[in-house]
Design a protein around this motif. Structure first.
Motif, PDB file in Angstrom:
ATOM      1  N   GLY A 379       0.805  -1.208   0.000  1.00 27.28           N
ATOM      2  CA  GLY A 379       0.000   0.000   0.000  1.00 27.28           C
ATOM      3  C   GLY A 379       0.841   1.262   0.000  1.00 27.28           C
ATOM      4  O   GLY A 379       2.027   1.254   0.360  1.00 27.28           O
ATOM      5  N   ASN A 380       0.210   2.371  -0.427  1.00 30.36           N
ATOM      6  CA  ASN A 380       0.860   3.676  -0.320  1.00 30.36           C
ATOM      7  C   ASN A 380       1.160   3.988   1.136  1.00 30.36           C
ATOM      8  O   ASN A 380       0.400   3.614   2.032  1.00 30.36           O
ATOM      9  CB  ASN A 380      -0.041   4.766  -0.900  1.00 30.36           C
ATOM     10  N   ALA A 381       2.246   4.700   1.371  1.00 28.47           N
ATOM     11  CA  ALA A 381       2.627   5.181   2.703  1.00 28.47           C
ATOM     12  C   ALA A 381       2.879   4.045   3.680  1.00 28.47           C
ATOM     13  O   ALA A 381       2.630   4.169   4.881  1.00 28.47           O
ATOM     14  CB  ALA A 381       1.564   6.139   3.261  1.00 28.47           C
ATOM     15  N   THR A 382       3.381   2.891   3.188  1.00 27.51           N
ATOM     16  CA  THR A 382       3.767   1.796   4.087  1.00 27.51           C
ATOM     17  C   THR A 382       5.281   1.572   4.071  1.00 27.51           C
ATOM     18  O   THR A 382       5.752   0.572   4.616  1.00 27.51           O
ATOM     19  CB  THR A 382       3.038   0.480   3.720  1.00 27.51           C
ATOM     20  N   GLY A 383       6.042   2.458   3.451  1.00 28.21           N
ATOM     21  CA  GLY A 383       7.493   2.429   3.592  1.00 28.21           C
ATOM     22  C   GLY A 383       8.288   1.919   2.410  1.00 28.21           C
ATOM     23  O   GLY A 383       9.504   1.747   2.520  1.00 28.21           O
ATOM     24  N   LYS A 384       7.654   1.697   1.254  1.00 29.39           N
ATOM     25  CA  LYS A 384       8.383   1.156   0.103  1.00 29.39           C
ATOM     26  C   LYS A 384       9.480   2.120  -0.349  1.00 29.39           C
ATOM     27  O   LYS A 384      10.636   1.719  -0.544  1.00 29.39           O
ATOM     28  CB  LYS A 384       7.413   0.871  -1.051  1.00 29.39           C
ATOM     29  N   THR A 385       9.123   3.382  -0.537  1.00 29.71           N
ATOM     30  CA  THR A 385      10.111   4.372  -0.980  1.00 29.71           C
ATOM     31  C   THR A 385      11.179   4.582   0.094  1.00 29.71           C
ATOM     32  O   THR A 385      12.367   4.741  -0.228  1.00 29.71           O
ATOM     33  CB  THR A 385       9.420   5.702  -1.325  1.00 29.71           C
ATOM     34  N   THR A 386      10.803   4.547   1.360  1.00 30.29           N
ATOM     35  CA  THR A 386      11.775   4.671   2.450  1.00 30.29           C
ATOM     36  C   THR A 386      12.799   3.545   2.384  1.00 30.29           C
ATOM     37  O   THR A 386      14.014   3.770   2.528  1.00 30.29           O
ATOM     38  CB  THR A 386      11.051   4.644   3.811  1.00 30.29           C
ATOM     39  N   PHE A 387      12.322   2.324   2.147  1.00 29.15           N
ATOM     40  CA  PHE A 387      13.232   1.175   2.039  1.00 29.15           C
ATOM     41  C   PHE A 387      14.166   1.339   0.840  1.00 29.15           C
ATOM     42  O   PHE A 387      15.379   1.084   0.945  1.00 29.15           O
ATOM     43  CB  PHE A 387      12.422  -0.112   1.915  1.00 29.15           C
ATOM     44  N   VAL A 388      13.627   1.755  -0.307  1.00 29.96           N
ATOM     45  CA  VAL A 388      14.454   1.950  -1.499  1.00 29.96           C
ATOM     46  C   VAL A 388      15.523   3.006  -1.233  1.00 29.96           C
ATOM     47  O   VAL A 388      16.687   2.855  -1.627  1.00 29.96           O
ATOM     48  CB  VAL A 388      13.576   2.349  -2.708  1.00 29.96           C
ATOM     49  N   ARG A 389      15.151   4.068  -0.556  1.00 32.43           N
ATOM     50  CA  ARG A 389      16.117   5.131  -0.259  1.00 32.43           C
ATOM     51  C   ARG A 389      17.214   4.639   0.693  1.00 32.43           C
ATOM     52  O   ARG A 389      18.369   5.080   0.602  1.00 32.43           O
ATOM     53  CB  ARG A 389      15.400   6.343   0.327  1.00 32.43           C
ATOM     54  N   MET A 390      16.881   3.715   1.597  1.00 36.55           N
ATOM     55  CA  MET A 390      17.912   3.141   2.465  1.00 36.55           C
ATOM     56  C   MET A 390      18.881   2.294   1.652  1.00 36.55           C
ATOM     57  O   MET A 390      20.094   2.336   1.864  1.00 36.55           O
ATOM     58  CB  MET A 390      17.268   2.315   3.589  1.00 36.55           C
ATOM     59  N   LEU A 391      18.349   1.518   0.684  1.00 40.02           N
ATOM     60  CA  LEU A 391      19.229   0.737  -0.180  1.00 40.02           C
ATOM     61  C   LEU A 391      20.081   1.644  -1.063  1.00 40.02           C
ATOM     62  O   LEU A 391      21.227   1.324  -1.380  1.00 40.02           O
ATOM     63  CB  LEU A 391      18.407  -0.207  -1.067  1.00 40.02           C
ATOM     64  N   ALA A 392      19.502   2.774  -1.481  1.00 42.37           N
ATOM     65  CA  ALA A 392      20.234   3.706  -2.346  1.00 42.37           C
ATOM     66  C   ALA A 392      21.273   4.513  -1.594  1.00 42.37           C
ATOM     67  O   ALA A 392      22.096   5.203  -2.204  1.00 42.37           O
ATOM     68  CB  ALA A 392      19.252   4.645  -3.035  1.00 42.37           C
ATOM     69  N   GLY A 393      21.234   4.461  -0.248  1.00 43.34           N
ATOM     70  CA  GLY A 393      22.162   5.233   0.553  1.00 43.34           C
ATOM     71  C   GLY A 393      21.698   6.639   0.837  1.00 43.34           C
ATOM     72  O   GLY A 393      22.435   7.440   1.427  1.00 43.34           O
ATOM     73  N   ASP A 394      20.448   6.981   0.448  1.00 38.10           N
ATOM     74  CA  ASP A 394      19.910   8.316   0.718  1.00 38.10           C
ATOM     75  C   ASP A 394      19.455   8.465   2.166  1.00 38.10           C
ATOM     76  O   ASP A 394      19.383   9.587   2.682  1.00 38.10           O
ATOM     77  CB  ASP A 394      18.709   8.601  -0.200  1.00 38.10           C
ATOM     78  N   LEU A 395      19.108   7.353   2.803  1.00 39.83           N
ATOM     79  CA  LEU A 395      18.660   7.364   4.193  1.00 39.83           C
ATOM     80  C   LEU A 395      19.436   6.309   4.970  1.00 39.83           C
ATOM     81  O   LEU A 395      19.677   5.210   4.451  1.00 39.83           O
ATOM     82  CB  LEU A 395      17.161   7.037   4.293  1.00 39.83           C
ATOM     83  N   ALA A 396      19.800   6.636   6.192  1.00 41.44           N
ATOM     84  CA  ALA A 396      20.459   5.659   7.058  1.00 41.44           C
ATOM     85  C   ALA A 396      19.436   5.058   8.008  1.00 41.44           C
ATOM     86  O   ALA A 396      18.643   5.794   8.607  1.00 41.44           O
ATOM     87  CB  ALA A 396      21.576   6.328   7.858  1.00 41.44           C
ATOM     88  N   PRO A 397      19.373   3.720   8.158  1.00 42.10           N
ATOM     89  CA  PRO A 397      18.438   3.121   9.105  1.00 42.10           C
ATOM     90  C   PRO A 397      18.788   3.494  10.539  1.00 42.10           C
ATOM     91  O   PRO A 397      19.952   3.752  10.858  1.00 42.10           O
ATOM     92  CB  PRO A 397      18.572   1.616   8.858  1.00 42.10           C
ATOM     93  N   ASP A 398      17.772   3.523  11.418  1.00 39.51           N
ATOM     94  CA  ASP A 398      18.015   3.788  12.839  1.00 39.51           C
ATOM     95  C   ASP A 398      18.570   2.548  13.523  1.00 39.51           C
ATOM     96  O   ASP A 398      19.395   2.639  14.432  1.00 39.51           O
ATOM     97  CB  ASP A 398      16.709   4.215  13.531  1.00 39.51           C
ATOM     98  N   THR A 399      18.087   1.374  13.111  1.00 40.46           N
ATOM     99  CA  THR A 399      18.545   0.099  13.654  1.00 40.46           C
ATOM    100  C   THR A 399      18.948  -0.801  12.498  1.00 40.46           C
ATOM    101  O   THR A 399      18.211  -0.937  11.522  1.00 40.46           O
ATOM    102  CB  THR A 399      17.418  -0.589  14.466  1.00 40.46           C
TER     103      THR A 399
END
Length: 602
Positions: A379-399
């Motif tokens: 679904g929309n707004a369930t974190g798909k883009t957030t996960f992709v950005r973590m793989l891309a190195g745009d976002l660092a995971p907290d854990t």
């Protein structure tokens, strides 16, 4: 009307305004035209120094088309003895539409065709937003002339009702992002203008609308789309038009909207334009195919059964009208998952967590294998883009930590075009640019040739998407990340883009992660699936990767929807809720493709 009294082929001459750049050319169209050289004024000039082509005087040699440095002219020879008539024409060297679809009371009628072949023009004419000018672009459409033209046809009564104002029409526009520019209030205020509180509350619940008290300008594309659909459903009308209702919506939302439109169509006349073939197949009963030359002319086919119409579209041939829609077929091959990739993981990740404001994402442990194409659904707004950005190195995971000691190429969900940059300049400046790779692998399937000399800011959404896919694929990388690559593409372009991504991964021996909401696209491109669930905007959970069949079963079971494969084409089809196949598959726990196919490759 465009029939040639001489029996010679009728010619359609179109000037693409956005491409024509008279200050950056040497008037090649004029200077190389054989009739012009012999003193025949086939080409004259407008006040803005752009050319006008006289179709009756044109000999159809095509020299001007090939000499124009900006691909701004299209000349098409229609077949001899063609009996069709022009329904509407925008200008002398502008788009024209031949024939119209016919709405049916108690049915949902679908329109399917390439972008630029007149689907939106057709519903503007049928809704009364445009009055057909029958090819005479110099005069506004005139109802008495229209009624005389359609006398004796089933469209006569429809246009008579539009002419005398007795027809009630509701239209959901294609570009919902324009709505906030026309109405500055909240979504609740917009819906209150259409219906009473009780009916508004009912539709809000059915479509799971949120953000009712936010200004329209602050809503996401998905909520704005659902709001526009809700406003259309709430209007009291006899004829309803939905122009691309699935844009911006996730798979679950698309099914909700499709079910509501299907219920409406049981008692009203409904016309739907949609590029998601699974949803179009599910919601419509009759289909008109539109074919022709995009942005030059479009022809509306006779009505077809929806299954036969979609299968004809995929096969690229409309046998009833002896017309070839495209040079190649779109094939769906049902067979076990591909096993040719290296069993070694390219990248793996532990359990991850990421907090963004009030939203929290958790992922299970997972990996992407070398050479694998992994689809991502949810679904929309369930974190798909957030996960992709973590793989891309745009976002660092907290854990947890994603250790990416490899090259990554990323196509983001939202594409912002650079100003004063040509497509050619953008692609050639891409790191690792390879002229041979562009020409052999990308130029033809993504139809880039006519775009190369255009400014990025002048491109439509679909054109910009194709350029962004090409830019991503041109980079030398180990892992390619695509966030919603099918957005704004028509049905054929989606399948071609999916095939291009797969072929490029196989030839580069690279891996890809593809996020999308079109089931056909995901099923066509993927070897396995990552499934996202949760509460939109609050919490997301990523599970997998799964093998293709297991992943689709996991995902579809949560949606309570079953799919089968078409017996002729192997394409996925949604079962009607409560149908025999739907009941049997749910009892067997087989929500995905009861014919036994697992993956779609070509």
């Amino acid at each position: 009307n465009y029939e040639s009294s001489s029996g010679a082929p009728m010619r359609v001459a179109v000037l693409h305004e956005d491409r024509c750049q008279p200050k950056r050319c040497m008037n090649e169209c004029y200077n190389f035209c054989p009739p012009v050289r012999n003193g025949v004024e086939v080409i004259t000039w407008r006040e803005d120094d752009k050319p006008l082509v006289s179709e009756p005087l044109c000999i159809g040699c095509g020299i001007c088309v090939h000499k124009c440095p900006h691909d701004a002219l299209t000349i098409i020879n229609l077949p001899e003895g063609d009996e069709r008539e022009t329904t509407h024409r925008y200008g002398q060297n502008d788009f024209r539409l031949f024939r119209l679809p016919s709405p049916k009371k108690g049915q949902v009628v679908g329109l399917l065709g390439a972008n630029g072949t007149g689907k939106t023009t057709a519903i503007l004419l049928l809704s009364g937003e445009l009055v057909p000018n029958l090819g005479d672009w110099e005069l506004a459409g005139d109802w008495p002339v229209v009624l005389e033209h359609f006398a004796g046809t089933e469209l006569h009564a429809h246009f008579a009702a539009l002419a005398d104002g007795s027809a009630s029409v509701a239209l959901k526009p294609q570009y919902v992002d324009q709505i906030p520019k026309r109405f500055a209030g909240t979504l609740r205020e917009l819906l209150a203008r259409v219906a009473d509180d009780a009916r508004v509350a009912e539709v809000v619940t059915e479509l799971r609308l949120t953000g009712l008290d936010q200004p329209l300008a602050k809503l996401s594309g998905g909520e704005l789309q659902k709001g526009a659909i809700a406003a259309t459903l709430l209007k009291e009308a006899e004829l309803y038009f939905f122009d691309e209702p699935c844009s911006y919506l996730d798979i679950e939302q698309r099914l909700l909207v499709a079910q509501r439109i299907a219920v409406l169509g049981a008692t009203k006349s409904v016309v739907v334009i949609e590029h998601d073939l699974a949803i179009l197949d599910y919601v419509t009963e009759q289909l008109h195919l539109l074919y022709g030359e995009p942005n030059a002319y479009g022809i509306v086919s006779q009505p077809l059964g929806v299954r036969h119409g979609i299968n004809s579209y995929l096969e690229g041939e409309l046998r009833e009208e002896n017309v070839r829609l495209r040079d190649s077929r779109i094939e769906f091959l049902a067979h076990p998952p591909r096993t040719g990739w290296d069993a070694q993981p390219l990248v793996s990740w532990p359990e991850l967590e990421k907090q963004l404001g009030s939203f929290k994402l958790k992922t299970a442990t997972g990996e992407i294998l070398k050479g694998q194409v992994l689809g991502v659904v949810g679904g929309n707004a369930t974190g798909k883009t957030t996960f992709v950005r973590m793989l891309a190195g745009d976002l660092a995971p907290d854990t947890g930590k994603v250790d990416l000691a490899l090259q990554v190429s990323y196509k983001p969900q939202y594409i912002t075009p650079q100003s004063d940059v040509l497509v050619e300049e953008l692609l050639r400046s891409t790191e690792g640019f390879d002229e041979h790779y562009l020409n052999t692998e990308l130029m033809n399937p993504l139809a880039l040739e006519t775009l190369m000399r255009q400014d990025l800011e002048s491109l439509s959404g679909g054109e910009l998407q194709r350029v962004a896919i090409a830019e991503c694929l041109l980079r030398e990388a180990d892992l390619y990340l695509f966030d919603e690559p099918s957005a704004y593409l028509d049905a054929n372009q989606r399948m071609v883009a999916a095939r291009t991504i797969r072929r490029c991964m196989e030839r580069r021996t690279a891996s890809a992660l593809v996020v999308d909401h079109d089931v056909y696209f995901i099923d066509y491109v993927s070897d396995g699936l990552l499934c996202f669930s949760g509460t939109p905007g609050e919490y997301g959970l990523a599970e997998g990767p799964f093998r293709m069949r297991a992943g689709m079963n996991h995902f579809l079971k949560r949606l309570n929807v079953t799919f089968r494969r078409d017996r002729n084409t192997n394409r996925p089809r949604i079962n009607k809720p409560g149908s025999r196949l739907d009941r049997e598959q749910k009892e067997a726990g087989d929500y995905c493709y009861s014919s036994g196919g697992c993956i779609l490759i070509r």
